[in-house]
Design a protein around this motif. Structure first.
Motif, mmCIF file in Angstrom:
data_model
loop_
_atom_site.group_PDB
_atom_site.id
_atom_site.type_symbol
_atom_site.label_atom_id
_atom_site.label_comp_id
_atom_site.label_asym_id
_atom_site.label_seq_id
_atom_site.Cartn_x
_atom_site.Cartn_y
_atom_site.Cartn_z
ATOM 1 N N ARG A 184 -0.203 11.552 3.587
ATOM 2 C CA ARG A 184 -1.039 12.683 3.198
ATOM 3 C C ARG A 184 -2.503 12.347 3.468
ATOM 4 O O ARG A 184 -2.909 11.180 3.379
ATOM 5 C CB ARG A 184 -0.862 13.016 1.722
ATOM 6 C CG ARG A 184 0.529 13.517 1.357
ATOM 7 C CD ARG A 184 0.600 13.852 -0.123
ATOM 8 N NE ARG A 184 0.344 12.671 -0.940
ATOM 9 C CZ ARG A 184 -0.013 12.720 -2.229
ATOM 10 N NH1 ARG A 184 -0.184 13.885 -2.840
ATOM 11 N NH2 ARG A 184 -0.214 11.602 -2.895
ATOM 12 N N ALA A 185 -3.291 13.380 3.781
ATOM 13 C CA ALA A 185 -4.696 13.145 4.116
ATOM 14 C C ALA A 185 -5.542 14.327 3.659
ATOM 15 O O ALA A 185 -5.045 15.452 3.510
ATOM 16 C CB ALA A 185 -4.869 12.914 5.608
ATOM 17 N N ALA A 227 -3.733 3.983 6.264
ATOM 18 C CA ALA A 227 -2.586 4.883 6.403
ATOM 19 C C ALA A 227 -1.412 4.174 7.073
ATOM 20 O O ALA A 227 -0.258 4.357 6.682
ATOM 21 C CB ALA A 227 -2.992 6.117 7.198
ATOM 22 N N ARG A 228 -1.699 3.374 8.088
ATOM 23 C CA ARG A 228 -0.624 2.639 8.765
ATOM 24 C C ARG A 228 0.080 1.686 7.804
ATOM 25 O O ARG A 228 1.260 1.368 7.977
ATOM 26 C CB ARG A 228 -1.184 1.844 9.946
ATOM 27 C CG ARG A 228 -1.614 2.688 11.126
ATOM 28 C CD ARG A 228 -1.928 1.847 12.341
ATOM 29 N NE ARG A 228 -2.570 2.647 13.365
ATOM 30 C CZ ARG A 228 -3.880 2.681 13.589
ATOM 31 N NH1 ARG A 228 -4.692 1.912 12.859
ATOM 32 N NH2 ARG A 228 -4.388 3.449 14.533
ATOM 33 N N GLU A 229 -0.647 1.229 6.795
ATOM 34 C CA GLU A 229 -0.064 0.301 5.831
ATOM 35 C C GLU A 229 0.500 1.016 4.616
ATOM 36 O O GLU A 229 0.886 0.372 3.639
ATOM 37 C CB GLU A 229 -1.097 -0.753 5.447
ATOM 38 C CG GLU A 229 -1.564 -1.557 6.650
ATOM 39 C CD GLU A 229 -2.134 -2.909 6.298
ATOM 40 O OE1 GLU A 229 -1.979 -3.341 5.144
ATOM 41 O OE2 GLU A 229 -2.723 -3.541 7.194
ATOM 42 N N GLY A 230 0.564 2.343 4.671
ATOM 43 C CA GLY A 230 1.298 3.078 3.667
ATOM 44 C C GLY A 230 0.516 3.950 2.723
ATOM 45 O O GLY A 230 1.096 4.622 1.867
ATOM 46 N N ALA A 231 -0.814 3.970 2.827
ATOM 47 C CA ALA A 231 -1.632 4.713 1.863
ATOM 48 C C ALA A 231 -1.845 6.162 2.289
ATOM 49 O O ALA A 231 -1.916 6.474 3.478
ATOM 50 C CB ALA A 231 -2.988 4.033 1.691
ATOM 51 N N LEU A 257 -8.215 -6.825 1.917
ATOM 52 C CA LEU A 257 -8.751 -6.797 0.562
ATOM 53 C C LEU A 257 -8.091 -5.722 -0.293
ATOM 54 O O LEU A 257 -8.004 -5.851 -1.508
ATOM 55 C CB LEU A 257 -10.266 -6.595 0.606
ATOM 56 C CG LEU A 257 -11.039 -7.768 1.221
ATOM 57 C CD1 LEU A 257 -12.503 -7.401 1.414
ATOM 58 C CD2 LEU A 257 -10.903 -9.021 0.353
ATOM 59 N N ALA A 258 -7.610 -4.660 0.344
ATOM 60 C CA ALA A 258 -6.881 -3.630 -0.392
ATOM 61 C C ALA A 258 -5.529 -4.150 -0.874
ATOM 62 O O ALA A 258 -4.961 -3.599 -1.819
ATOM 63 C CB ALA A 258 -6.678 -2.399 0.494
ATOM 64 N N ARG A 259 -5.032 -5.212 -0.241
ATOM 65 C CA ARG A 259 -3.739 -5.776 -0.604
ATOM 66 C C ARG A 259 -3.853 -7.029 -1.458
ATOM 67 O O ARG A 259 -2.925 -7.369 -2.190
ATOM 68 C CB ARG A 259 -2.951 -6.132 0.670
ATOM 69 C CG ARG A 259 -2.531 -4.949 1.492
ATOM 70 C CD ARG A 259 -1.681 -5.366 2.681
ATOM 71 N NE ARG A 259 -2.446 -5.542 3.908
ATOM 72 C CZ ARG A 259 -2.757 -6.708 4.449
ATOM 73 N NH1 ARG A 259 -2.405 -7.826 3.872
ATOM 74 N NH2 ARG A 259 -3.440 -6.767 5.572
ATOM 75 N N LEU A 285 0.810 -1.213 0.000
ATOM 76 C CA LEU A 285 0.000 0.000 0.000
ATOM 77 C C LEU A 285 0.848 1.271 0.000
ATOM 78 O O LEU A 285 0.292 2.364 -0.051
ATOM 79 C CB LEU A 285 -0.962 0.014 1.201
ATOM 80 C CG LEU A 285 -2.044 -1.056 1.205
ATOM 81 C CD1 LEU A 285 -3.006 -0.834 2.373
ATOM 82 C CD2 LEU A 285 -2.809 -1.095 -0.100
ATOM 83 N N ASN A 286 2.139 1.136 0.050
ATOM 84 C CA ASN A 286 2.995 2.307 0.009
ATOM 85 C C ASN A 286 2.795 3.069 -1.298
ATOM 86 O O ASN A 286 2.874 2.495 -2.387
ATOM 87 C CB ASN A 286 4.470 1.909 0.139
ATOM 88 C CG ASN A 286 4.863 1.599 1.562
ATOM 89 O OD1 ASN A 286 4.105 1.861 2.493
ATOM 90 N ND2 ASN A 286 6.036 1.025 1.738
ATOM 91 N N GLY A 287 2.503 4.362 -1.169
ATOM 92 C CA GLY A 287 2.308 5.183 -2.355
ATOM 93 C C GLY A 287 0.933 5.085 -2.962
ATOM 94 O O GLY A 287 0.640 5.763 -3.956
#
Length: 248
Positions: free
Chosen positions: A61-62, A31-35, A229-231, A8-10
């Motif tokens: 970023r948010a 966010a904790r996983e990089g998004a 599921l995002a990964r 999820l980075n980037g």
């Protein structure tokens, strides 16, 4: 399958209804996983700003966007604003929803219109807009309800109708977008301890008793499934119950 948090980075994620409860927990987990994360809200700007600050403290970023999912232009517009401000969109979490429960003969036309506008039309339009922005590897994750799998009593006709429609939408999106490498899945939370349905509320004991585990779940437990599921690469068109055995 790649399931490490670095995937999820980037990435850029949009969580609708992300100012509190499951939405806020999901935004923070991603966010904790990089998004980088955008959240929408209707009321509660202060809470949404709090989520933004928490995400930024994690080094991501948010963005907080006021957008009513029941408004067609605002539902789709949230996707465009996210992509423009954060540089694209990789993960959409359709979390915003409203619940109107009551006897069938007590439900007004305005109740029907509002629930279907937010819970069904808004999800459709946001997903449609997101799909037009996503590259291969895009993820559409929708938050449904345990009542789409089991209705334990009367009073849920309208809400259940809206959440059940999302299962069909998810399966159709999976077929529609699979050739482009975009996945679509749905998560069905059970009784979850949130401001709207607290674990110490007046109806909590009955809800907890309907689960196999005998307890409410936490928003973080739902967020963990959304993050998976995002990964996940090879999961699409599927339903996932995070309900403590409510539908068992």
């Amino acid at each position: 399958m790649t399931t490490t948090h670095e995937t999820l980075n980037g990435k850029v994620a949009l969580v609708t209804g992300g100012s509190r409860g499951i939405g806020a927990a999901t935004a923070l987990r991603l966010a904790r996983e990089g998004a980088d994360v955008a959240v929408t809200y209707v009321d509660g700007k202060e809470a949404a700003d709090g989520v933004v600050r928490a995400v930024e403290e994690l080094g991501r970023r948010a963005l907080a966007l006021r957008a009513d999912s029941g408004d067609a232009a605002e539902a789709a517009g949230a996707v465009e604003r996210t992509a423009e401000r954060l540089g694209g969109l990789d993960v959409l979490v359709n979390n915003a929803g409203v619940g109107v429960l009551g006897p069938l003969d007590s439900l007004s036309l305005s109740d029907v219109d509002r629930v279907l506008a937010v819970n069904v039309r808004g999800v459709f339009l946001t997903s449609q807009a997101a799909a037009s922005r996503m590259d291969p590897g895009g993820r559409i994750i929708t938050v449904g309800s345990c009542m789409a799998q089991r209705v334990p009593g009367p009073g849920g006709t309208l809400y259940t109708t809206s959440k059940s429609a999302l299962t069909g939408l998810t399966k159709a999106l999976a077929r529609e977008l699979g050739g482009r490498g975009i996945t679509a899945n749905i998560v069905h939370p059970g009784p979850i301890d949130t401001d709207m349905n607290p674990a110490d509320g007046p109806y909590a004991d009955g809800q907890a008793a309907m689960t196999a585990l005998g307890r409410f779940g936490s928003a973080d437990e739902v967020a963990a499934m959304v993050a998976y599921l995002a990964r996940a690469d090879y999961v699409t068109g599927a339903e996932f119950a995070v309900d403590g055995g409510f539908a068992a």
